[in-house]
Design an enzyme around this catalytic site. Sequence first.
Site, PDB file in Angstrom:
ATOM      1  N   TYR A  59       0.849  -1.187   0.000  1.00  0.00           N
ATOM      2  CA  TYR A  59       0.000   0.000   0.000  1.00  0.00           C
ATOM      3  C   TYR A  59       0.891   1.245   0.000  1.00  0.00           C
ATOM      4  O   TYR A  59       1.746   1.393   0.880  1.00  0.00           O
ATOM      5  CB  TYR A  59      -0.923  -0.027   1.225  1.00  0.00           C
ATOM      6  N   ASP A  93      -0.107  -6.675   7.465  1.00  0.00           N
ATOM      7  CA  ASP A  93      -1.281  -5.915   7.013  1.00  0.00           C
ATOM      8  C   ASP A  93      -2.236  -6.937   6.384  1.00  0.00           C
ATOM      9  O   ASP A  93      -1.996  -7.430   5.284  1.00  0.00           O
ATOM     10  CB  ASP A  93      -0.841  -4.849   5.999  1.00  0.00           C
ATOM     11  N   LYS A 104     -12.071  -0.958   4.683  1.00  0.00           N
ATOM     12  CA  LYS A 104     -12.267  -1.808   3.519  1.00  0.00           C
ATOM     13  C   LYS A 104     -13.308  -2.885   3.809  1.00  0.00           C
ATOM     14  O   LYS A 104     -14.475  -2.583   3.903  1.00  0.00           O
ATOM     15  CB  LYS A 104     -10.911  -2.384   3.079  1.00  0.00           C
TER      16      LYS A 104
HETATM   17  C1  LIG Z   1      -6.495   1.254   2.418  1.00  0.00           C
HETATM   18  C2  LIG Z   1      -5.328   0.506   2.907  1.00  0.00           C
HETATM   19  C3  LIG Z   1      -4.526   1.014   3.942  1.00  0.00           C
HETATM   20  C4  LIG Z   1      -4.757   2.381   4.550  1.00  0.00           C
HETATM   21  O1  LIG Z   1      -5.942   2.460   5.279  1.00  0.00           O
HETATM   22  P1  LIG Z   1      -6.806   3.804   5.435  1.00  0.00           P
HETATM   23  O2  LIG Z   1      -8.008   3.317   6.181  1.00  0.00           O
HETATM   24  O3  LIG Z   1      -7.104   4.328   4.055  1.00  0.00           O
HETATM   25  O4  LIG Z   1      -5.989   4.763   6.227  1.00  0.00           O
HETATM   26  C5  LIG Z   1      -3.466   0.230   4.375  1.00  0.00           C
HETATM   27  N1  LIG Z   1      -3.202  -0.969   3.823  1.00  0.00           N
HETATM   28  C6  LIG Z   1      -3.947  -1.486   2.835  1.00  0.00           C
HETATM   29  C7  LIG Z   1      -3.604  -2.824   2.269  1.00  0.00           C
HETATM   30  C8  LIG Z   1      -5.032  -0.764   2.341  1.00  0.00           C
HETATM   31  O5  LIG Z   1      -5.762  -1.290   1.344  1.00  0.00           O
END
Ligand SMILES: *Cc1c(COP(=O)(O)O)cnc(C)c1O
Length: 377
Positions: free
Chosen positions: A100, A172, A197
Amino acid sequence: MPHLETLAVHAGRVPDPHTGAVTPSLVTTTTFQRHADGSFPEGFTYTRADNPNRRALESALAALEGGAGALAFSSGQAATAALLQSLRAGDHVLLGEDLYHGTRYLLTDVLARWGLEADFVDLREHDLVVRAVRDNTRLLWAETPSNPQLRIADLAGLARIARSRGLLFAVDNTWATPLLQRPLELGADVVMHSTTKYFGGHSDVLGGALIVREAGPLAESLRSIQKLSGAVPSPFDCWMLQRSLPTLPVRLRQQVASATALAEYLSAQPAVECVHYPGLASHPGHEIARAQMRGPGAMLSFEVRGGAEAAMQVAARMQLITRATSLGGIESTIEHRASIEGPGSITPPGLLRLSVGLEHADDLIADLAQALAAESA
Ligand SMILES: *Cc1c(COP(=O)(O)O)cnc(C)c1O
């Protein structure tokens, strides 16, 4: 231990002892009354420190991810920043090179000025990872499947490297969710989520979380950073996220099924150079994904023949699939990643990233077909 579907409905949810209300109430108060002796027997003092909606969300997230505790933040980036703030100036962080882009820039543009060092390596090559570990390396950060090239990192293998070098291992898990991937069981110390997400799932609430495998100094340090830095979610955000959790398993099951159909369709199109989806047998990470995931996820990306311009034109012709960033929502979204990722991007110029929503797969395929038809002509 109940199934995840059952936990998604019931974890962190008890009928209100005062009213009998079955669904959680929204507690907007910022402050809580002290008893006459000065104590706070309910455990709440001030909403930045803790709040009933946040506590309920955190216990649900900890239960779903199988951790000792969870910390909720106002965004995924705030969660990542809190973990990085638990390190010291002069520490070194090792991350995957496809990840990301916000994580990359948080390190290179913000925390580098606070003395945090970072290197980005291909996590699929374990000898490269081992060679990149330095004396001051403290944290190994893996994102798998990675954004946007869907690379698969072998979590158990990376956990072994982290353990042998005394590194903290963070994953993550935003794209897989705990339904499809269990990093804490594979040896991770911390899991990070952008709850914006799949947890939120409706593109209407921003949030992040860290889930720790065990209670102890790291969990305490993160709790203190959460309270003192103050990037906490509002009670309403927590309430919204908790409302979305029970449907996560069914949403995801449908989205994965549709993503599989779309990936197969796209693989057969002459205008498409390649499809990145771990569910395809041709994907280089397919075997590892099969072993460590309970499904290949609902994100995929594909490269259009003709590079950036052709890819932008395909995106421009979409009628049902929305041109927008972000992912994990009920609506399918498509995005030309290189143009949003900025100068540090290693994303191929012809790559389009697709988040598969809850529309019927045949309708999504029809939209892709009409958008690609002009390219093959
Ligand atoms: C969107 C995303 C983030 C960041 O999250 P936010 O809620 O936009 O701050 C981090 N890692 C991944 C894999 C993402 O898809």
